[in-house]
Scaffold this motif. Structure first.
Motif, mmCIF file in Angstrom:
data_model
loop_
_atom_site.group_PDB
_atom_site.id
_atom_site.type_symbol
_atom_site.label_atom_id
_atom_site.label_comp_id
_atom_site.label_asym_id
_atom_site.label_seq_id
_atom_site.Cartn_x
_atom_site.Cartn_y
_atom_site.Cartn_z
ATOM 1 N N GLY A 32 0.786 -1.280 0.161
ATOM 2 C CA GLY A 32 0.017 -0.017 -0.049
ATOM 3 C C GLY A 32 0.708 1.315 -0.037
ATOM 4 N N SER A 76 -3.732 12.086 12.127
ATOM 5 C CA SER A 76 -4.277 12.029 10.855
ATOM 6 C C SER A 76 -6.100 11.702 10.840
ATOM 7 C CB SER A 76 -3.957 10.359 10.024
ATOM 8 O OG SER A 76 -4.225 9.367 10.650
ATOM 9 N N SER A 81 -7.061 12.953 7.113
ATOM 10 C CA SER A 81 -6.151 12.204 6.239
ATOM 11 C C SER A 81 -6.453 10.639 6.007
ATOM 12 C CB SER A 81 -4.800 12.253 6.577
ATOM 13 O OG SER A 81 -3.734 11.793 5.738
ATOM 14 N N ALA A 82 -7.232 10.330 5.294
ATOM 15 C CA ALA A 82 -7.731 9.010 4.730
ATOM 16 C C ALA A 82 -6.540 8.123 4.659
ATOM 17 C CB ALA A 82 -8.720 8.888 3.853
ATOM 18 N N TYR A 83 -5.644 8.663 3.947
ATOM 19 C CA TYR A 83 -4.436 7.730 3.199
ATOM 20 C C TYR A 83 -3.636 7.366 4.660
ATOM 21 C CZ TYR A 83 -0.595 6.031 0.811
ATOM 22 O OH TYR A 83 0.409 5.174 0.463
ATOM 23 N N TRP A 85 -4.483 7.366 7.817
ATOM 24 C CA TRP A 85 -5.245 6.686 8.654
ATOM 25 C C TRP A 85 -5.096 5.229 8.179
ATOM 26 C CZ3 TRP A 85 -7.365 6.925 13.442
ATOM 27 C CH2 TRP A 85 -8.257 5.860 13.794
ATOM 28 N N ALA A 86 -5.777 5.191 7.070
ATOM 29 C CA ALA A 86 -5.901 3.835 6.553
ATOM 30 C C ALA A 86 -4.361 3.028 6.695
ATOM 31 C CB ALA A 86 -6.325 3.659 5.025
ATOM 32 N N ARG A 87 -3.305 3.559 6.094
ATOM 33 C CA ARG A 87 -1.993 2.998 6.271
ATOM 34 C C ARG A 87 -1.492 2.434 7.755
ATOM 35 N NH1 ARG A 87 0.623 0.286 4.011
ATOM 36 N NH2 ARG A 87 2.495 0.973 4.420
ATOM 37 N N ARG A 170 -4.084 14.543 1.301
ATOM 38 C CA ARG A 170 -5.435 14.665 0.993
ATOM 39 C C ARG A 170 -5.806 15.691 0.202
ATOM 40 N NH1 ARG A 170 -9.309 16.921 5.975
ATOM 41 N NH2 ARG A 170 -11.358 17.345 4.652
ATOM 42 N N VAL A 176 -6.202 5.692 -1.718
ATOM 43 C CA VAL A 176 -5.712 4.808 -0.517
ATOM 44 C C VAL A 176 -5.206 3.468 -0.911
ATOM 45 C CG1 VAL A 176 -6.278 3.842 1.691
ATOM 46 C CG2 VAL A 176 -6.962 6.122 1.228
#
Length: 180
Positions: A32, A76, A81-83, A85-87, A170, A176
């Motif tokens: 990712g 995040s 910040s979805a990117y 947070w997801a990572r 963002r 993501v």
């Protein structure tokens, strides 16, 4: 609502060789990362410099991994910040021992979870930094009671670099999921 990427990540086959090597060297960080690296590939000198700082803060720093991840997740979340947070929620947080319930609680009011004094101080410090770019004396005192001076400085830098990355990713609408 479909989000349109503003600056598509550069396909991996077009990255400069040194950037490809950095990605290869970061396999332990899980899948990712490609969209982040592909976005940075638009500016290779910046990519190398920034990734060096990130490596120090996320792998070679002084903060306990749990403390670092709480700060990254809270930053995040607060900045949307979805990117980032997801990572971190999907890969890094579980590796530090954060439970799924704790990771979810990072996104809620601090008072709604039974955090330790150290965890609460970190989360509240992030909240104040994101809101005011400063710390109140109360939060400073509680933070410095659980972290020594080098670790307090590092925590401030972790929050700052996470905010920088989160805002850029963002604003660029970096996807993501998926790979380049």
């Amino acid at each position: 609502m479909r989000v349109v990427t503003r600056l598509a990540p550069v396909p991996r086959t077009l990255w400069p060789r040194p950037l490809q090597d950095v990605l290869e060297g970061s396999r332990a960080d899980g899948e990712g990362r490609e969209n982040l690296f592909g976005t940075l590939a638009h500016h290779p000198p910046l990519a190398y410099a920034w990734l060096g700082l990130v490596r120090l803060l996320t792998h070679d720093g002084l903060l306990p991994a749990r403390t670092r991840e709480l700060a990254v997740l809270r930053t995040s979340h607060r900045l949307g910040s979805a990117y980032v947070w997801a990572r971190h929620a999907e890969h890094a947080a579980p590796l530090t021992g954060l439970t799924g319930a704790e990771t979810a609680a990072v996104g809620g009011p601090v008072a709604d979870h039974l955090w330790s004094a150290a965890d609460r101080a970190v989360l509240e410090a992030v909240d104040e930094l994101v809101a005011d770019a400063d710390l109140s004396d109360d939060v400073w005192d509680r933070l410095s009671a659980v972290l020594d001076e080098p670790r307090v400085v590092e925590l401030l830098m972790v929050v700052g670099q996470c905010a920088t990355a989160g805002m850029a990713l963002r604003a660029l609408r970096t996807p993501v999921g998926g790979t380049t």
